[in-house]
Enzyme design. Structure first.
Site, PDB file in Angstrom:
ATOM      1  N   SER A 190       0.793  -1.234   0.000  1.00 22.63           N
ATOM      2  CA  SER A 190       0.000   0.000   0.000  1.00 22.63           C
ATOM      3  C   SER A 190       0.822   1.281   0.000  1.00 22.63           C
ATOM      4  CB  SER A 190      -0.960   0.007   1.199  1.00 22.63           C
ATOM      5  OG  SER A 190      -2.030  -0.877   0.979  1.00 22.63           O
TER       6      SER A 190
ATOM      7  N   LYS B 109      -0.201   3.672  -2.591  1.00 31.62           N
ATOM      8  CA  LYS B 109      -1.236   4.690  -2.421  1.00 31.62           C
ATOM      9  C   LYS B 109      -0.656   6.109  -2.326  1.00 31.62           C
ATOM     10  CE  LYS B 109      -4.790   1.737  -0.276  1.00 31.62           C
ATOM     11  NZ  LYS B 109      -4.133   0.452  -0.030  1.00 31.62           N
TER      12      LYS B 109
ATOM     13  N   SER C  20      -5.769   3.298   4.869  1.00 32.96           N
ATOM     14  CA  SER C  20      -5.304   2.462   3.758  1.00 32.96           C
ATOM     15  C   SER C  20      -6.454   1.677   3.143  1.00 32.96           C
ATOM     16  CB  SER C  20      -4.205   1.498   4.226  1.00 32.96           C
ATOM     17  OG  SER C  20      -3.444   1.038   3.135  1.00 32.96           O
TER      18      SER C  20
END
Length: 301
Positions: free
Chosen positions: A59, A62, A114
């Site tokens: 993640s 992101k 997240s």
């Protein structure tokens, strides 16, 4: 004699089990690659280990998703959650199909919690579909000079086409932190967002355990998948010192991160300048190897 024979048999069996259950050092290294990390003090590299190796970023992806959205969308634009976004897997907050949010709220869900459902909704809003959004992510990566980075989805799901290294992720984080809204969000310990009609609200708790716990911590992003292991980009400030840390494929980032940050702040302090020279000349520890000392951060989901 029977007792003696039985004893030898048990010793033999124990030896065999020991050999199979406890892997040799070489086997351990092949199945559990050494942690990648990069530490920068005020923009200059302080320590690094395997920082050029391409790995799955989970993640941490992101950060690029948020950067592209912030550069393409207005924070007050309305996003309608699609069916595909509501069905996203992995880390999520449970968005419902048809719900409407401001871009700023879904950015918070993406960076603080997240949330893959929020992340997917933003990608589809910005470019119409995830595939076209990923094209923009890779174009932005090239523009930033991230030569060892390629994206395959907006959320960070494991994929052979998704990879980066510590150097590239550090550069990405430095660019993203220049945007006031991004910096504000990742420094927030928690937040509550709501749909436009106010019918549903969602509480967001920052998955970065350093926020509110490690002195000076102001970001940035966590990530975890089976292939990526535990990942983290952390940023902390104290007086005129700014330490950026990237960790990839870690077994325990919440022990490694405080140790590496502590070492960076200690060595960048004027009163520790003489000590740094002494330590660098001491044999038995590689220059890029993390010190085992550090503060254990309390557990949090």
């Amino acid at each position: 004699m029977k007792i003696f024979s039985s004893t030898k048999r048990y010793i033999f069996i124990a030896t065999v089990i020991y050999g199979f259950v406890l892997p040799q050092p070489a086997t351990a290294r092949s199945y559990h690659p050494a942690t990648t990390y990069l530490v920068k003090i005020n923009g200059q590299i302080f320590r690094q280990r395997n920082a050029a190796i391409r790995r799955a970023p989970a993640s941490l992806t992101k950060m690029m998703t948020a950067l592209v959205v912030l550069e393409r969308c207005d924070l007050d634009e309305v996003v309608v959650v699609s069916r595909s976004a509501a069905r996203e897997t992995g880390s999520r907050i449970g968005l419902r199909r048809g719900e409407k949010f401001r871009v700023r709220d879904l950015l918070a869900a993406t960076l603080i919690a997240s949330a893959n459902d929020a992340c997917r909704a933003l990608a589809e809003h910005a470019c119409g579909n995830q595939r076209d959004f990923v094209i923009q992510m890779n174009a932005r990566a090239r523009a930033l000079g991230l030569e060892n980075t390629h994206f395959a989805n907006a959320c960070g799901h494991d994929n052979r086409g998704l990879y980066s290294n510590a150097h590239d992720l550090a550069r990405l984080a430095e660019r993203a932190m220049q945007l006031p809204q991004f910096a504000k969000i990742v420094a927030s310990p928690n937040m509550r967002i709501a749909t436009l009609d106010g019918r549903h609200s969602y509480y967001l708790r920052n998955k970065n355990r350093l926020i509110g716990r490690y002195p000076g911590a102001i970001g940035v992003k966590t990530g975890t998948t089976p292939n990526a292991g535990q990942c983290l980009v952390a940023l902390a400030e104290r007086e005129d010192r700014r330490v950026l840390l990237v960790i990839m494929h870690s077994r325990n980032r919440w022990q490694a991160a405080p140790a590496l940050l502590d070492a960076a702040f200690a060595v960048s302090s004027p009163r520790h300048a003489a000590k740094r020279v002494t330590e660098s000349a001491t044999p038995g520890r590689r220059e890029d190897e993390a010190s085992p000392e550090g503060v254990m951060v309390p557990n949090q989901e």
